[in-house]
Design a protein around this motif. Structure first.
Motif, short mmCIF file in Angstrom:
data_model
loop_
_atom_site.label_atom_id
_atom_site.label_comp_id
_atom_site.label_asym_id
_atom_site.label_seq_id
_atom_site.Cartn_x
_atom_site.Cartn_y
_atom_site.Cartn_z
N TYR A 206 0.80 -1.22 0.00
CA TYR A 206 0.00 0.00 0.00
C TYR A 206 0.83 1.27 0.00
CZ TYR A 206 -3.64 -3.34 1.09
OH TYR A 206 -4.50 -4.41 1.03
N CYS A 207 2.09 1.17 0.38
CA CYS A 207 2.87 2.39 0.61
C CYS A 207 4.18 2.47 -0.16
CB CYS A 207 3.17 2.55 2.11
SG CYS A 207 1.70 2.64 3.13
N GLN A 208 4.51 1.48 -0.99
CA GLN A 208 5.72 1.60 -1.80
C GLN A 208 5.49 2.64 -2.89
OE1 GLN A 208 6.41 -2.28 -3.41
NE2 GLN A 208 4.38 -2.46 -4.27
N ALA A 209 6.58 3.07 -3.52
CA ALA A 209 6.51 4.20 -4.45
C ALA A 209 5.48 4.00 -5.55
CB ALA A 209 7.90 4.45 -5.04
N ASP A 210 5.46 2.82 -6.17
CA ASP A 210 4.50 2.57 -7.25
C ASP A 210 3.06 2.64 -6.76
OD1 ASP A 210 6.52 2.31 -9.10
OD2 ASP A 210 6.46 0.12 -9.16
N ALA A 211 2.82 2.16 -5.55
CA ALA A 211 1.46 2.19 -5.01
C ALA A 211 1.00 3.61 -4.73
CB ALA A 211 1.39 1.36 -3.73
N ILE A 212 1.92 4.46 -4.30
CA ILE A 212 1.58 5.87 -4.07
C ILE A 212 1.20 6.53 -5.38
CG2 ILE A 212 2.49 8.09 -3.29
CD1 ILE A 212 4.31 6.49 -1.38
N ALA A 213 2.01 6.29 -6.42
CA ALA A 213 1.72 6.87 -7.73
C ALA A 213 0.39 6.35 -8.28
CB ALA A 213 2.85 6.55 -8.70
N GLU A 214 0.14 5.05 -8.10
CA GLU A 214 -1.10 4.46 -8.61
C GLU A 214 -2.32 5.06 -7.91
OE1 GLU A 214 -2.82 0.01 -9.58
OE2 GLU A 214 -1.55 0.28 -7.82
N ARG A 215 -2.19 5.32 -6.62
CA ARG A 215 -3.30 5.90 -5.87
C ARG A 215 -3.69 7.26 -6.46
NH1 ARG A 215 -5.50 4.35 -1.08
NH2 ARG A 215 -3.96 2.66 -0.96
N ALA A 216 -2.68 8.04 -6.86
CA ALA A 216 -2.96 9.34 -7.47
C ALA A 216 -3.53 9.19 -8.88
CB ALA A 216 -1.69 10.18 -7.49
N THR A 217 -2.90 8.34 -9.69
CA THR A 217 -3.33 8.23 -11.09
C THR A 217 -4.72 7.63 -11.21
OG1 THR A 217 -2.16 6.11 -11.31
CG2 THR A 217 -0.98 8.10 -11.96
N ASN A 218 -5.12 6.79 -10.27
CA ASN A 218 -6.49 6.27 -10.31
C ASN A 218 -7.50 7.40 -10.20
OD1 ASN A 218 -5.75 3.60 -10.61
ND2 ASN A 218 -5.92 3.09 -8.44
N MET A 219 -7.22 8.38 -9.35
CA MET A 219 -8.12 9.52 -9.23
C MET A 219 -8.08 10.39 -10.48
SD MET A 219 -8.09 10.78 -5.25
CE MET A 219 -6.35 10.56 -4.86
N LEU A 220 -6.88 10.56 -11.05
CA LEU A 220 -6.77 11.37 -12.27
C LEU A 220 -7.54 10.75 -13.42
CD1 LEU A 220 -2.96 12.32 -12.18
CD2 LEU A 220 -4.91 13.62 -11.28
N ARG A 221 -7.47 9.43 -13.55
CA ARG A 221 -8.20 8.74 -14.63
C ARG A 221 -9.71 8.85 -14.45
NH1 ARG A 221 -3.86 4.85 -13.84
NH2 ARG A 221 -2.45 4.94 -15.66
N ARG A 222 -10.14 9.04 -13.24
CA ARG A 222 -11.57 9.20 -12.97
C ARG A 222 -12.02 10.65 -13.14
NH1 ARG A 222 -14.06 5.04 -10.16
NH2 ARG A 222 -15.39 6.51 -9.01
#
Length: 341
Positions: A206-222
């Protein structure tokens, strides 16, 4: 011997850094680095280690007596082997055959001469470096450190007062098979997202670098409005934690929400660690911890809600002071301890 210079070495997946230190921990020269050749096979990485050690010694003009190595993975200093390291190996036909039961000490000593070689897990070394030269101030009863980056590492350092028995100095917890302490793999959500170890719901997932980026990009895609869209030029694959931190400094709602969510997960991990080890210092290091100002309130709040109150009240939760150099400092501290033994 106890006053001799030592070399601290931090082996990373891209580069390997080395620096010579005096007995008091002061650097005798600037750090030097060379490519670590992490996926070109063991011999290539050993050559890189020998090269950077010799460069560091040559630039310092000092005669070092010992070398400390900070290495990612399961490191067994007693025999000088890396039992497992998923980021190092040899790529053949697109498959990385990672290190498993690799002899590091023997072949390296043949390359660098009679200097004593000691080694430890990179996160454990980072914890020792932060304990000795950072927020632990060399005197904390117990320091727990989380290193936040590509993955999440962890280390636990006990001061003499936190252990019963004849203990004379800082003691790094490595466990019975020398593979501890993998705090990033503590389970925080039963049946949650799968992690690199194959377990479901570990903190790292949940907190590694890729997961942090994915959490943001999921909102951007929405379609959630954010300055991140302009910052990455519409290419969401370019979004990284550093960019999210910069967006948070601009007051961006998406970025601030990401750091709140990450902070809560990390706080749960910190709370579990507080219950397990009763530290007086919990430090967060690594590159991702540079966004500490946005995570800190949520880390502390969730840790408070997770930990036993009497244990939480004695724990100081902080950003590590040695964000860039904890690993190499800890490796040097290992080498100095070896000379004193």
């Amino acid at each position: 011997m106890a006053d001799a210079c030592v070399v601290g070495v931090d082996l990373g997946g891209t580069n390997v850094r080395a620096q010579v230190f005096a007995a008091d921990g002061q650097p005798a020269t600037e750090a030097v680095f060379v490519p670590s050749r992490a996926q070109e096979g063991v011999e290539a990485t050993l050559d890189a280690l020998a090269e950077v050690i010799q460069l560091a010694i040559g630039s310092s003009g000092q005669q070092a007596q010992a070398v400390g190595l900070a290495i990612p993975g399961h490191v067994d200093n007693a025999v000088g082997f890396v039992r497992w390291s998923p980021n190092f190996g040899e790529e053949r036909e697109g498959i990385l055959y990672y290190w498993k039961d690799v002899d590091i000490r023997g072949p390296l000593q043949k390359r660098i001469g009679p200097m004593r070689v000691v080694m430890g897990n990179d996160a454990n070394c980072a914890a020792l470096g932060e304990y000795t030269y950072g927020s632990g101030e060399g005197k904390a009863n117990c320091l727990v450190m989380f290193t936040l980056g590509t993955g999440i590492g962890g280390g636990v350092v006990f001061g003499p007062a936190s252990l019963d028995g004849d203990v004379r100095g800082p003691t790094v917890m490595v466990g019975g098979n020398k593979g501890g302490a993998e705090l990033g793999h503590m389970l925080i959500q039963m049946g949650g997202a799968v992690g690199n170890s194959g377990a479901y719901g570990p903190l790292e997932t949940y907190c590694q670098a890729d997961a942090i980026a994915e959490r943001a990009t999921n909102m951007l895609r929405r379609g959630v409005p954010s300055v991140l869209t302009d910052m990455c030029g519409g290419d969401f694959s370019l979004v990284r934690p550093k960019m999210i931190a910069e967006a948070a400094r601009q007051g961006d709602g998406v970025a601030l929400q990401v750091w709140e969510e990450i902070g809560r997960y990390l706080g749960a991990g910190a709370g579990v660690a507080i219950n397990a080890f009763a530290p007086d210092v919990v430090a967060f290091g690594g590159q991702v911890a540079k966004a500490w100002e946005f995570m800190a309130p949520w880390v502390v709040r969730q840790a408070r809600d997770t930990a036993i109150p009497s244990l939480f009240s004695d724990a100081k939760i902080v950003q590590a002071e040695q964000l860039e150099t904890a690993g190499i400092l800890g490796a040097a501290a290992l080498a100095q301890a070896a000379l004193r033994s």
